[in-house]
Design a protein around this motif. Structure first.
Motif, PDB file in Angstrom:
ATOM      1  N   ASN A  88       1.023  -1.094   0.151  1.00 10.12           N
ATOM      2  CA  ASN A  88      -0.060   0.079  -0.011  1.00 10.12           C
ATOM      3  C   ASN A  88       0.937   1.381  -0.036  1.00 10.12           C
ATOM      4  O   ASN A  88       1.592   1.492   0.932  1.00 10.12           O
ATOM      5  N   ALA A  89       1.164   1.761  -1.238  1.00 12.16           N
ATOM      6  CA  ALA A  89       1.823   3.006  -1.241  1.00 12.16           C
ATOM      7  C   ALA A  89       1.490   4.227  -0.297  1.00 12.16           C
ATOM      8  O   ALA A  89       2.302   4.960   0.460  1.00 12.16           O
ATOM      9  N   GLY A  90       0.062   4.569  -0.121  1.00 13.45           N
ATOM     10  CA  GLY A  90      -0.239   5.292   0.651  1.00 13.45           C
ATOM     11  C   GLY A  90       0.108   5.137   2.099  1.00 13.45           C
ATOM     12  O   GLY A  90       0.709   6.286   2.759  1.00 13.45           O
ATOM     13  N   PHE A  91       0.091   4.086   2.557  1.00 13.15           N
ATOM     14  CA  PHE A  91       0.499   3.806   3.935  1.00 13.15           C
ATOM     15  C   PHE A  91       2.072   3.827   4.043  1.00 13.15           C
ATOM     16  O   PHE A  91       2.560   4.427   5.269  1.00 13.15           O
ATOM     17  N   ALA A  92       2.715   3.576   3.136  1.00 15.08           N
ATOM     18  CA  ALA A  92       4.240   3.643   3.120  1.00 15.08           C
ATOM     19  C   ALA A  92       4.741   5.046   3.178  1.00 15.08           C
ATOM     20  O   ALA A  92       5.385   5.599   4.063  1.00 15.08           O
ATOM     21  N   ARG A  93       3.925   5.961   2.518  1.00 11.01           N
ATOM     22  CA  ARG A  93       4.130   7.536   2.502  1.00 11.01           C
ATOM     23  C   ARG A  93       3.860   7.980   3.956  1.00 11.01           C
ATOM     24  O   ARG A  93       4.327   8.962   4.377  1.00 11.01           O
ATOM     25  N   ALA A  94       2.721   7.500   4.434  1.00  8.24           N
ATOM     26  CA  ALA A  94       2.364   8.043   5.756  1.00  8.24           C
ATOM     27  C   ALA A  94       3.310   7.731   6.829  1.00  8.24           C
ATOM     28  O   ALA A  94       3.567   8.406   7.769  1.00  8.24           O
ATOM     29  N   VAL A  95       3.689   6.275   6.802  1.00  3.02           N
ATOM     30  CA  VAL A  95       5.005   6.001   7.634  1.00  3.02           C
ATOM     31  C   VAL A  95       6.146   6.976   7.485  1.00  3.02           C
ATOM     32  O   VAL A  95       6.694   7.260   8.561  1.00  3.02           O
ATOM     33  N   ILE A  96       6.387   7.051   6.288  1.00  2.00           N
ATOM     34  CA  ILE A  96       7.488   8.088   6.076  1.00  2.00           C
ATOM     35  C   ILE A  96       7.461   9.328   6.486  1.00  2.00           C
ATOM     36  O   ILE A  96       8.252  10.056   7.367  1.00  2.00           O
ATOM     37  N   PRO A 107       7.373   4.262  -2.314  1.00  3.22           N
ATOM     38  CA  PRO A 107       5.968   4.108  -2.334  1.00  3.22           C
ATOM     39  C   PRO A 107       5.794   4.335  -3.867  1.00  3.22           C
ATOM     40  O   PRO A 107       4.850   3.634  -4.550  1.00  3.22           O
ATOM     41  N   GLU A 108       6.815   4.921  -4.549  1.00  2.00           N
ATOM     42  CA  GLU A 108       6.778   4.948  -5.924  1.00  2.00           C
ATOM     43  C   GLU A 108       6.943   3.826  -6.837  1.00  2.00           C
ATOM     44  O   GLU A 108       6.256   3.282  -7.762  1.00  2.00           O
ATOM     45  N   ALA A 109       7.981   2.798  -6.309  1.00  2.00           N
ATOM     46  CA  ALA A 109       8.255   1.502  -6.696  1.00  2.00           C
ATOM     47  C   ALA A 109       6.713   0.671  -6.379  1.00  2.00           C
ATOM     48  O   ALA A 109       6.465  -0.132  -7.490  1.00  2.00           O
ATOM     49  N   ILE A 110       6.344   0.756  -5.272  1.00  2.00           N
ATOM     50  CA  ILE A 110       5.199   0.045  -4.948  1.00  2.00           C
ATOM     51  C   ILE A 110       3.895   0.380  -5.940  1.00  2.00           C
ATOM     52  O   ILE A 110       3.317  -0.525  -6.597  1.00  2.00           O
ATOM     53  N   LEU A 256      17.191 -15.114 -13.792  1.00  2.00           N
ATOM     54  CA  LEU A 256      17.961 -13.992 -12.891  1.00  2.00           C
ATOM     55  C   LEU A 256      18.419 -12.892 -13.235  1.00  2.00           C
ATOM     56  O   LEU A 256      18.307 -11.671 -12.656  1.00  2.00           O
ATOM     57  N   ALA A 257      18.935 -12.906 -14.516  1.00  2.00           N
ATOM     58  CA  ALA A 257      19.431 -11.684 -15.280  1.00  2.00           C
ATOM     59  C   ALA A 257      18.260 -10.555 -15.309  1.00  2.00           C
ATOM     60  O   ALA A 257      18.231  -9.361 -15.328  1.00  2.00           O
ATOM     61  N   ALA A 258      17.070 -11.155 -16.163  1.00  2.00           N
ATOM     62  CA  ALA A 258      15.731 -10.546 -16.276  1.00  2.00           C
ATOM     63  C   ALA A 258      15.247  -9.850 -14.798  1.00  2.00           C
ATOM     64  O   ALA A 258      14.996  -8.496 -14.810  1.00  2.00           O
ATOM     65  N   ALA A 259      15.435 -10.621 -13.967  1.00  2.00           N
ATOM     66  CA  ALA A 259      14.984 -10.178 -12.417  1.00  2.00           C
ATOM     67  C   ALA A 259      15.502  -8.884 -11.986  1.00  2.00           C
ATOM     68  O   ALA A 259      15.006  -7.926 -11.644  1.00  2.00           O
ATOM     69  N   VAL A 260      16.917  -9.091 -12.179  1.00  2.00           N
ATOM     70  CA  VAL A 260      18.001  -7.974 -11.687  1.00  2.00           C
ATOM     71  C   VAL A 260      17.266  -6.509 -12.681  1.00  2.00           C
ATOM     72  O   VAL A 260      17.361  -5.494 -12.164  1.00  2.00           O
ATOM     73  N   ARG A 261      17.282  -6.801 -14.011  1.00  2.00           N
ATOM     74  CA  ARG A 261      16.747  -5.668 -14.878  1.00  2.00           C
ATOM     75  C   ARG A 261      15.393  -5.198 -14.370  1.00  2.00           C
ATOM     76  O   ARG A 261      15.306  -3.881 -14.389  1.00  2.00           O
ATOM     77  N   ALA A 262      14.487  -5.833 -13.907  1.00  2.00           N
ATOM     78  CA  ALA A 262      13.222  -5.673 -13.427  1.00  2.00           C
ATOM     79  C   ALA A 262      13.194  -4.736 -12.302  1.00  2.00           C
ATOM     80  O   ALA A 262      12.962  -3.672 -12.127  1.00  2.00           O
ATOM     81  N   GLY A 263      14.400  -4.911 -11.266  1.00  2.00           N
ATOM     82  CA  GLY A 263      14.695  -4.325  -9.996  1.00  2.00           C
ATOM     83  C   GLY A 263      15.306  -2.826 -10.454  1.00  2.00           C
ATOM     84  O   GLY A 263      14.913  -2.139 -10.004  1.00  2.00           O
ATOM     85  N   GLU A 264      16.327  -3.028 -11.210  1.00  2.66           N
ATOM     86  CA  GLU A 264      17.003  -1.853 -11.505  1.00  2.66           C
ATOM     87  C   GLU A 264      15.947  -0.857 -11.913  1.00  2.66           C
ATOM     88  O   GLU A 264      15.992   0.218 -12.116  1.00  2.66           O
ATOM     89  N   ALA A 265      14.854  -1.334 -13.074  1.00  5.14           N
ATOM     90  CA  ALA A 265      13.959  -0.299 -13.741  1.00  5.14           C
ATOM     91  C   ALA A 265      13.086   0.498 -12.818  1.00  5.14           C
ATOM     92  O   ALA A 265      12.765   1.480 -13.168  1.00  5.14           O
ATOM     93  N   VAL A 266      12.841   0.162 -11.631  1.00  5.71           N
ATOM     94  CA  VAL A 266      12.190   0.719 -10.579  1.00  5.71           C
ATOM     95  C   VAL A 266      13.123   1.335  -9.443  1.00  5.71           C
ATOM     96  O   VAL A 266      12.497   1.740  -8.204  1.00  5.71           O
ATOM     97  N   GLY A 267      14.089   1.210  -9.481  1.00  9.92           N
ATOM     98  CA  GLY A 267      15.180   1.553  -8.402  1.00  9.92           C
ATOM     99  C   GLY A 267      14.724   0.720  -7.169  1.00  9.92           C
ATOM    100  O   GLY A 267      14.486   1.460  -5.985  1.00  9.92           O
ATOM    101  N   TYR A 268      14.601  -0.533  -7.143  1.00  8.95           N
ATOM    102  CA  TYR A 268      14.068  -1.198  -6.078  1.00  8.95           C
ATOM    103  C   TYR A 268      14.916  -1.130  -4.942  1.00  8.95           C
ATOM    104  O   TYR A 268      16.129  -1.404  -5.000  1.00  8.95           O
ATOM    105  N   LEU A 269      14.339  -1.106  -3.633  1.00  6.50           N
ATOM    106  CA  LEU A 269      15.157  -1.220  -2.676  1.00  6.50           C
ATOM    107  C   LEU A 269      14.558  -2.000  -1.543  1.00  6.50           C
ATOM    108  O   LEU A 269      13.085  -2.184  -1.302  1.00  6.50           O
TER     109      LEU A 269
END
Length: 443
Positions: A88-96, A107-110, A256-269
Motif C-alpha cells: 500500500n503506497a499510501g500507507f508507506a508514505r504515511a509512515v515516512i 512508495p513510487e516503486a510500490i 535471474l538476469a531479467a529479474a535484476v533488470r526489473a529491479g533496476e528499472a524501478v530503483g528497487y530497495l
C-alpha cells in the motif's frame, strides 16, 4: 540502525519478523486485534498494542490506529510483513511522513508495480520478456472480445490491481471470456481498488517460477535464486521449492538476469520478488508480476542460501550497501499448512485441541498458532509453513514425508492429508508438474 520496529501484521509472519528483530538486538512491537490476543506473536513481542475488533478494517487495516501505535510505543521503523499494508503506497508514505523508517521499497516503486498493466509495460521497456497482451485497461466485454481475437485464445483474464490470484480466469473462447470477464470485474471492484481488467496470452502447461531479489541502498540489485510455485489451488500457492526442478541452468540464468533488470528499472530497495510464467515445453519465460514485499515462501530461499531475508530488509532500510554472502546449496520445499478441507480447500477454522510440530534435521516450522489457540474466520487460514531441506531433492522429499506424517493438528480442518497425497504423486515426485497439477488431482 533504528532501535525499535513495529510489526504491522499478525500470526506467522509477525512472529517470524519478531524473531529476527530480537535476534539483532532490536525492540519488537506487535499490534493485534481482539481475536488474536492469545496468539504467540503477541506474547513474544517486547510490547504489544491492541488495535481493535477482529474486523481487519477496524484493526490491522486501520492506518490511523497502526500509526498511533507506532507513536505511543516509540517505534522508529515499521515492517509490514505480507498482505495488509505491505503493498500500500499510501500507507508507506504515511509512515515516512510520520518520520519513521519504512522497511520496504519506495512508495513510487510500490505504485509502479501494483498496477499490472503499468508493470508489464515498464518491464517490456526494460527488456524483460512479457506475454502478448493488452497495453491499456480493457473497458468492457466488447473490447475484451476484440483484444482476445488479436492475442489469440486461450487468454488469461485478470485484474490490474490486487494479488494472490484473486479474480483470475482462463478463457478458451468467447463464451468463456464473458464468464471470466464478469468474474474479474467483480473481484476488481471488491479487492483491487481499481476496476481495470487486462488480458494476456495464456500459456498451457505453465510453471510459476519466481526470482528473489534484493535492492541495496547504493542502487545495486542482486538475485538470490528462484522458487518454483507451480503447486496451486484456485491460482493460489500451496507448495514452493528451490531450485526449480523444471528449468535448465541456461533458462535459470536468463531469468535471474531479467529479474535484476526489473529491479533496476524501478530503483528497487529491499526484498522483492519477480514472478514469471515458464513454458515448460519451450523452456522460455515471460514476466507475470512483481511483489514489492517479503513473500510467504521466503524460507526456502533462506534454507538454501543461508541468508536471513528479514535481517536483510532491516539492514537495507538502515542504509546497507553490501550484498550478503551467499553459499547456495541443497534443496528446500515449503508446504503451507492451512486450516482448510484437504479435498475442496474450503476454510475450516476452529479451536486447536492438539498441535504437535515435527522436528529433526532439515526441518523448519514457521507457525502462527499453538495448542489451545483458535483459528478464526476473520483472516487467511494459513496456520504454519512446514519447510524441509536436504542436500538433494530426493532427500528433501523423504524428510518432507516424515515431517508431514509427524505434524499433528486436531481441531480445525487442515490440508496435511493433501500434502501427504502430493508427496506420493508421480508428477510431483518426478518434478514434472505445472500449475494444473492440483486441479488434475481433484478432477
Amino acid at each position: 540502525m533504528f532501535e525499535s520496529v513495529l510489526v504491522a501484521n499478525r500470526g506467522e509472519i509477525a512472529r517470524r519478523i519478531i524473531y529476527t528483530v530480537q535476534r539483532m538486538g532490536l525492540r519488537a512491537i506487535a499490534v493485534y486485534s481482539e481475536a488474536d490476543a492469545d496468539l504467540p506473536f503477541v506474547r513474544e513481542a517486547d510490547e504489544a498494542i491492541l488495535l481493535g475488533p477482529a474486523n481487519p478494517a477496524q484493526s490491522y487495516l486501520d492506518a490511523a490506529k497502526v500509526l498511533e501505535a507506532a507513536r505511543v510505543s516509540g517505534a522508529q521503523a515499521v515492517h509490514p510483513g505480507y498482505g495488509f499494508f505491505s503493498e500500500n503506497a499510501g500507507f508507506a508514505r504515511a509512515v515516512i511522513d510520520a518520520g519513521l523508517t519504512w522497511i520496504g521499497p519506495s512508495p513510487e516503486a510500490i505504485e509502479q508495480m501494483g498496477d499490472k498493466i503499468n508493470a508489464r509495460n515498464l518491464m517490456e521497456a526494460a527488456g524483460v520478456p512479457v506475454a502478448a497482451g493488452t497495453r491499456e485497461p480493457v473497458a468492457d466485454l466488447e473490447e475484451a472480445v476484440e483484444a482476445a481475437a488479436g492475442i489469440g485464445y486461450p487468454v488469461m483474464v485478470k485484474t490490474a490491481g490486487g494479488g494472490g490470484g484473486i479474480g483470475m480466469g482462463v478463457a478458451h473462447d468467447e463464451a468463456g471470456l464473458a464468464k471470466a470477464f464478469e468474474q474479474a470485474s467483480r473481484a476488481a471492484s471488491r479487492f483491487g481498488g481499481t476496476s481495470a481488467i487486462l488480458l494476456e496470452r495464456f500459456i498451457e502447461r505453465a510453471r510459476h517460477v519466481e526470482v528473489q531479489i534484493l535492492g541495496l541502498a547504493d542502487g545495486t540489485v542482486v538475485a538470490l535464486g528462484e522458487r518454483d510455485c507451480s503447486v496451486q489451488r484456485r491460482h493460489q500457492k500451496v507448495v514452493e521449492e528451490t531450485p526449480s526442478p523444471g528449468i535448465t541452468q541456461e533458462l535459470r540464468e536468463r531469468m535471474l538476469a531479467a529479474a535484476v533488470r526489473a529491479g533496476e528499472a524501478v530503483g528497487y530497495l529491499g526484498a522483492g520478488t519477480v514472478e514469471c510464467l515458464v513454458d515448460a515445453d519451450k523452456q522460455d519465460f515471460v514476466f507475470l508480476e512483481m511483489n514489492t514485499r517479503l513473500q510467504v515462501e521466503h524460507p526456502v530461499t533462506e534454507l538454501v542460501t543461508g541468508v536471513d531475508l528479514v535481517e536483510q530488509q532491516l539492514l537495507i532500510a538502515a542504509g546497507e550497501k553490501t550484498a550478503p554472502s551467499v553459499a547456495a546449496r541443497g534443496h528446500a520445499i515449503e508446504f503451507r499448512v492451512y486450516a482448510e478441507d484437504p479435498k475442496r480447500f474450503f476454510p475450516g477454522p476452529g479451536k486447536i485441541d492438539v498441535w504437535a510440530e515435527p522436528s529433526g534435521e532439515g526441518v523448519r516450522v514457521d507457525s502462527g498458532y499453538a495448542e489451545g489457540n483458535t483459528v478464526t474466520p476473520f483472516y487467511d487460514p494459513l496456520m504454519a509453513k512446514l519447510c524441509v531441506f536436504g542436500q538433494t531433492r530426493a532427500e528433501a522429499l523423504e524428510r518432507a514425508r516424515v515431517a508431514v506424517a509427524d505434524f499433528k493438528v486436531v481441531g480445525p480442518k487442515n490440508n496435511l492429508p493433501f500434502c501427504a497425497e502430493l508427496l506420493e504423486h508421480p508428477d510431483f515426485v518426478g518434478g514434472d508438474y505445472d500449475t494444473g497439477l492440483v486441479a488434475r488431482m481433484r478432477a
